[in-house]
Design an enzyme around this catalytic site. Sequence first.
Site, PDB file in Angstrom:
ATOM      1  N   SER A  66      41.110  17.333  35.001  1.00 48.28           N
ATOM      2  CA  SER A  66      42.257  16.447  35.296  1.00 48.28           C
ATOM      3  C   SER A  66      43.472  16.784  34.452  1.00 48.28           C
ATOM      4  CB  SER A  66      41.904  14.986  34.989  1.00 48.28           C
ATOM      5  OG  SER A  66      41.293  14.360  36.067  1.00 48.28           O
ATOM      6  N   ASP A  83      47.638   9.661  41.412  1.00 49.05           N
ATOM      7  CA  ASP A  83      46.770   9.272  40.299  1.00 49.05           C
ATOM      8  C   ASP A  83      46.720   7.747  40.215  1.00 49.05           C
ATOM      9  OD1 ASP A  83      45.439   9.388  37.608  1.00 49.05           O
ATOM     10  OD2 ASP A  83      45.994  11.492  37.768  1.00 49.05           O
ATOM     11  N   HIS A 138      45.166   7.181  32.974  1.00 48.70           N
ATOM     12  CA  HIS A 138      44.979   8.554  33.469  1.00 48.70           C
ATOM     13  C   HIS A 138      46.244   9.081  34.151  1.00 48.70           C
ATOM     14  CE1 HIS A 138      43.152  11.774  35.947  1.00 48.70           C
ATOM     15  NE2 HIS A 138      42.119  11.748  35.129  1.00 48.70           N
TER      16      HIS A 138
END
Length: 776
Positions: free
Chosen positions: A551, A139, A218
């Site tokens: 996600s 990520d 994220h």
Amino acid sequence: MGEILNSVVFSIFFLFFFSLSPNHAVSAEDEVPKTFIIRVDSYSKPSVFPTHYHWYTSEFTQQTHILHVYDTVFHGFSALLTRQQVTSISQHPSTLAVLEDRRRQLHTTRSPQFLGLRNQRGLWSESDYGSDVIVGVFDTGIWPERRSFSDLNLGPIPRRWKGVCESGEKFSPRNCNKKLIGARFFSKGHEAGAGSSGPLNPINETVEFRSPRDADGHGTHTASTAAGRYAFQANMSGYASGIAKGVAPKARLAVYKVCWKNSGCFDSDILAAFDAAVTDGVDVISISIGGGDGIASPYYLDPIAIGSYGAVSRGVFVSSSAGNDGPSGMSVTNLAPWLTTVGAGTIDRDFPAEVITGDGRKLSGVSLYSGAALKGKMYQLVYPGKSGILGDSLCMENSLDPKQVKGKIVVCDRGSNPRVAKGLVVKKAGGVGMILANGISNGEGLVGDAHLLPACAVGANEGDLIKAYISSSTNPTATIDFKGTILGIKPAPVLASFSARGPNGLNPQLLKPDLIAPGVNILAAWSDAVGPTGLDSDTRRTEFNILSGTSMAAPHVSGAAALLKSAHPDWSPATVRSAMMTTATVLDNRNLPMLDEATGNSSTPYDFGSGHLNLGRAMDPGLIYDITNNDYVSFLCSIGYSAKVIQVITRAPVNCPARKPLPENLNYPSFVAMFPVASRRLASKTFIRTVTNVGVVNSVYRVSVESQMKGVTVTVRPSRLVFSEDVKKRSYVVTVTADTRNLKMSPSGAIFGSLSWTDGKHVVRSPIVVTQIEPL
């Protein structure tokens, strides 16, 4: 198709070099180096070279051109090359494939209980919360100081761990601990390909860290969703208050930063991360990244498929997001049969807000706005889209006239630019609030956003009512009321409208996504480098943030896999996936079929695969469907790949059987029966499956078929499976017979049923899909 694939040079290089004929004049563009990934037959390395690197730099390209050398999940290298150099390398007898590097995108506290996890009993206690399992997260990196990554009371790092904690900007080995046991970053592909101005684009160090530190948020969010520790008094600006925790709170984390702020993630770096993670010793990989262009590449041209095959073939479970291009059909990505592909559903928590119009109507929506409220004051209501100009209706940058919106609540249509950015456009133009209206494609699907001004998202129906009110009223007014956090919402789960759907665009015989997990309004840890909206102008900082997307769903399944691997260390990746799929639920908390947020109708296996993850039952599935590396090779043979093409994926040379296998006989826990539209009246499809007993040693399972499929009969032989100390595996045959002229397909182009084996305690359920296809 088979003939084309047998010519590996043609099948793969045609995509990149069709313009490079011998008479082709070399253009300036051809001379600009680009990143290519070169797949080499490692078995043909001459013994004179001590390492593959020596061989590559001697026979293929110069040392200075090489970015990554791959030697675990993939054999070969990535390098900056001109088209002429690529043509030369492609003619080397040991070159199996050449892939142009591509940019991918990210598929952007109560959810563990919602999955059926409870303290001190069941899977959490039986797996010791996953403490001996290592989860690798690919990520944007990690913010290591967050409470979610504390190593308080954790035992020693598993001795098999071979990874490192890389130093870099604002990151050192001291940032790792017994929880965050490894951190690496991969930037060479990004730096070689990130800009439009040619190669070698440095990282923008005004917004990024050249290190595993997360400048985007994220990666911190997905890592803590999978394996965050207990963090008390967690909330996001007062919303979703409670205890934040990941699905596997004691699992160890290893972070691989492959995605860079505002720049996506490059295939060459992703492949290098797969190589490193498998060598380091991870047990589970979580990858919330998908195709850059919405088109599914064949497996041999897809580095996520290739890298994950290398991982799965060595026993590493890989969970990937299905993508956010729903509710369109055939939008699901990450389709390889060895990947576990995860869509998104809602949980039983919501953040309601209400638009109250001047004519007294109350229209419900959602919001995570946390600033000063409007306190019931009515403001003029305006819809810039009345002009008929698309940019105005979408509230694009510089589209709003301050004279028309100052002091008013502005209605903006969803789409094109980020939802929170629309609010910023309204705020800059002097608006006091925003109503964000869904279009028909998003239906009634809503996600909460931490807006910078009072704002509420509403579904397409409410949006139409508000626009009709503006058109019909001489002085339209409204206010927005924010209701905070509400638990116990029914129905839940509901399939998220954005969650990508089947059928599988590459191999429709294989049902994808595999299952869904919580992916709407998920609270998890956040980076200190950005505000909750991610906008540059958002100066707020928050320990936790609430995000939605597949996600967020994939790391729930990664954490679940960590718990299952901890409780059952001998289970293969396919066994873990089978346990989740065959125990998934297709009912919501009203005990009714799960709904689709986009339509309000019942959702189908094209939307949710086998159903919604239910960890209360996955721990003890009774029977499982295992798949070996040889089974995957047979599948690749069955879809027409030649031995050379398959070697691009598998690393080792393979031989396809003389009699071509059938793709539908891959030992998958789902069934897709495809019948040609013009077939004779009665047509049938046969499937062979083998189940392994992982429950009570002496047990008898009986089959039941659930079907409202008119014109279809399903028979199973034998209808009873007997297991004993000596017999742990049993095979059975399913025959689906269809009266092809009288099939009544649903709007999705298929009809659905299911097959279950039960011993009185366990129910081992598999979806059945029947569809008709036009012959090629």
